[in-house]
Scaffold this motif. Structure first.
Motif, PDB file in Angstrom:
ATOM      1  N   LEU A  90       0.964  -1.215   0.186  1.00 31.62           N
ATOM      2  CA  LEU A  90      -0.080   0.154   0.032  1.00 31.62           C
ATOM      3  C   LEU A  90       0.877   1.282   0.077  1.00 31.62           C
ATOM      4  CD1 LEU A  90      -2.941  -0.649   2.306  1.00 31.62           C
ATOM      5  CD2 LEU A  90      -3.163   0.211   0.079  1.00 31.62           C
ATOM      6  N   ILE A  91       1.849   1.193   0.733  1.00 30.19           N
ATOM      7  CA  ILE A  91       2.765   2.341   1.052  1.00 30.19           C
ATOM      8  C   ILE A  91       3.541   2.617  -0.223  1.00 30.19           C
ATOM      9  CG2 ILE A  91       4.884   3.346   1.805  1.00 30.19           C
ATOM     10  CD1 ILE A  91       3.975   2.212   4.663  1.00 30.19           C
ATOM     11  N   VAL A 118      -0.045  13.172   3.596  1.00 26.20           N
ATOM     12  CA  VAL A 118      -0.418  13.166   5.227  1.00 26.20           C
ATOM     13  C   VAL A 118      -0.538  11.786   5.715  1.00 26.20           C
ATOM     14  CG1 VAL A 118      -2.633  13.505   5.367  1.00 26.20           C
ATOM     15  CG2 VAL A 118      -0.942  14.677   6.880  1.00 26.20           C
ATOM     16  N   TRP A 119      -1.315  10.957   4.961  1.00 27.72           N
ATOM     17  CA  TRP A 119      -1.523   9.422   5.387  1.00 27.72           C
ATOM     18  C   TRP A 119      -0.332   8.785   5.384  1.00 27.72           C
ATOM     19  CZ3 TRP A 119      -0.204   4.976   2.605  1.00 27.72           C
ATOM     20  CH2 TRP A 119      -0.549   3.936   3.260  1.00 27.72           C
ATOM     21  N   LEU A 120       0.742   9.124   4.287  1.00 28.27           N
ATOM     22  CA  LEU A 120       2.101   8.513   4.418  1.00 28.27           C
ATOM     23  C   LEU A 120       2.990   8.772   5.606  1.00 28.27           C
ATOM     24  CD1 LEU A 120       3.307   8.661   0.784  1.00 28.27           C
ATOM     25  CD2 LEU A 120       2.671   6.631   1.990  1.00 28.27           C
ATOM     26  N   TYR A 121       2.955   9.977   6.076  1.00 24.54           N
ATOM     27  CA  TYR A 121       3.503  10.493   7.120  1.00 24.54           C
ATOM     28  C   TYR A 121       2.732   9.908   8.514  1.00 24.54           C
ATOM     29  CZ  TYR A 121       6.149  14.530   5.245  1.00 24.54           C
ATOM     30  OH  TYR A 121       7.052  15.368   4.639  1.00 24.54           O
ATOM     31  N   GLY A 124       4.462   6.597   9.178  1.00 24.62           N
ATOM     32  CA  GLY A 124       5.677   6.525   9.426  1.00 24.62           C
ATOM     33  C   GLY A 124       6.405   6.203   8.186  1.00 24.62           C
ATOM     34  N   ALA A 125       5.813   6.422   6.895  1.00 22.09           N
ATOM     35  CA  ALA A 125       6.307   6.320   5.634  1.00 22.09           C
ATOM     36  C   ALA A 125       6.886   7.684   5.335  1.00 22.09           C
ATOM     37  CB  ALA A 125       5.552   5.842   4.799  1.00 22.09           C
ATOM     38  N   LEU A 156       1.003  15.405  13.767  1.00 22.87           N
ATOM     39  CA  LEU A 156       2.427  14.888  13.443  1.00 22.87           C
ATOM     40  C   LEU A 156       3.248  16.050  13.503  1.00 22.87           C
ATOM     41  CD1 LEU A 156       1.197  12.925  10.579  1.00 22.87           C
ATOM     42  CD2 LEU A 156       2.026  12.002  12.746  1.00 22.87           C
ATOM     43  N   LYS A 157       2.875  17.171  13.837  1.00 17.96           N
ATOM     44  CA  LYS A 157       3.736  18.310  14.004  1.00 17.96           C
ATOM     45  C   LYS A 157       4.503  18.674  12.778  1.00 17.96           C
ATOM     46  CE  LYS A 157       4.813  18.080  18.812  1.00 17.96           C
ATOM     47  NZ  LYS A 157       3.784  17.275  19.223  1.00 17.96           N
TER      48      LYS A 157
END
Length: 418
Positions: A169-170, A195-198, A201-202, A256-257
């Protein structure tokens, strides 16, 4: 009674099905419990044929593609991603509710398992239901709805996946960067993916993310409306894309800052919430006393996705003080009736068709197919609140237009400047 007929035949009520057969007994028409039961049955009617097929790797085989009569010529293979990604974006909050022993709880467990199996097929190159991640730039749009679904229900839809499916998926979401977004609402699709990847943790792309946030804020036209690029469109794209995605992207950026140049995400989020609340006030006023609403602008075939922002703010418990929960719930229930009572909204096999208040392919836009229609599920986001929540138990209240045309007191309306 056949599954495809039950919603249209119950005069505005519907029961939750245990296995796609006969509906359970419904509460009294018009009650708060009946309104939730109706929406839940509609969610099941939309979702079950898709998930049952895709969980077995058979969606491509059984989903009958219906393209707009004026189809622009794009690769139709991405229609399956449209169908699955948009559907999942709408049902994700309901899938995220905790398990229990109720009929609804058993249904949710079953559908969650089907959704997880479907996600594995979507990214498995050996599966017949591997979606067309490289089929054209429309993939950018609908990959973002899948990302949005995973953001809305990470514990239910992301964490249980195998490590292989997660990595696939990533990789597929990162690979969608091959498609450049135009300077309009598409910037938010790119930002949602990043933003989903972040969030998992990707590696994300802060430039794609920050550019989208800055440009969309520049396009704010005032009084709750955002332009779609440099041009103002009097349509429902503020519902389909602008406010929901902007809110949820900024929420993740705060969590996530993640920085936006010269701006602070928390301040932008607070401003965006106020502006989206204003849009929701206007959206609620568009619902007539009989539940109809104006047929204006592009993508009317998306049906009750028009009301995604109201359902989303209800889900987030962020409705403005001017819109009590019982009023919003009653208004949305009324708005679903004129659309969904026509059985031709669905094929004989239970899949959505092109149309508005029934099958009507002539009104489809050049880019529309019946996979696109599954964005209508986002009008059901409030089902992510449990049955005992005050949103579902508060007494039903008349909405603004119903009060106005009954000559009852209703609030005056003035533009805002925030």
């Amino acid at each position: 009674m056949k599954r495809r007929d039950f919603i249209g035949s119950m005069a505005g009520t519907a029961g939750v099905l245990s296995s796609g057969a006969a509906p359970a007994a419904a509460p009294a028409p018009g009650s708060a419990a009946d309104q939730r039961t109706y929406q839940l049955a509609l969610l099941q009617k939309m979702a079950m044929p898709v998930l049952q097929a895709m969980a077995k790797g058979q969606l491509h085989k059984v989903f009958p593609l219906e393209l707009s009569p004026t189809w622009y010529g794009g690769d139709p293979r991405f229609c399956y991603l449209e169908c699955f990604g948009r559907l999942l974006a709408g049902i994700a909050p309901w899938l995220a509710l905790p398990d229990d022993a109720s009929a609804e709880g058993r249904l949710r467990r079953q559908m969650r398992d089907l959704a997880l199996q479907s996600l594995a097929h979507a990214v498995d190159p050996a599966s017949p239901d591997y979606v067309a991640w490289r089929g054209g730039n429309q993939t950018l749009v609908d990959s973002s709805y899948l990302s949005n679904a995973l953001l809305r229900a990470p514990d239910a839809l992301w964490k249980p996946l195998s490590s292989q499916t997660k990595q696939r998926l990533i990789a597929e979401i990162q690979g969608v960067r091959r498609f450049e977004p135009p300077y309009n609402n598409w910037l938010l699709f790119s930002a949602m993916n990043e933003v989903w990847l972040y969030s998992v943790g990707a590696e994300g792309d802060i430039v794609r993310l920050g550019t989208a946030i800055r440009k969309v804020n520049e396009w704010y036209a005032g009084d709750g409306w955002i332009k779609d690029g440099e041009t103002f469109h009097f349509d429902y794209y503020n519902s389909y894309v602008m406010w929901p995605m902007l809110l949820e992207i900024l929420e993740q950026m705060v969590k996530l800052k993640l920085a936006v140049f010269r701006d602070k995400p928390d301040q932008l989020l607070a401003q965006t919430l106020k502006r989206s609340q204003r849009y929701c006030e206007l959206l609620e006023r568009l619902i007539s006393p009989d539940g109809t609403y104006p047929t204006m602008g592009r993508s009317l075939t998306y049906r009750t996705a028009v009301f995604q922002p109201l359902a989303l703010l209800a889900l987030r418990r962020q409705l403005p003080a001017s819109l009590p929960e019982g009023q919003v719930r009653a208004a949305l229930h009324a708005a679903h009736q004129p659309i969904w009572r026509n059985p031709t909204n669905f094929t004989p096999d239970g899949f959505l068709t092109l149309g508005f208040a029934g099958h009507n392919p002539a009104i489809a836009d050049t880019y529309s197919n019946n996979g696109s229609m599954y964005i209508a599920s986002t009008g059901l986001l409030a089902l992510g609140l449990p049955p005992a929540d005050s949103y579902w138990t508060a007494p039903s209240l008349d909405w603004t237009q119903k009060k106005a045309y009954a000559n009852l007191p209703f609030p005056r309306d003035y533009a805002v400047n925030y």
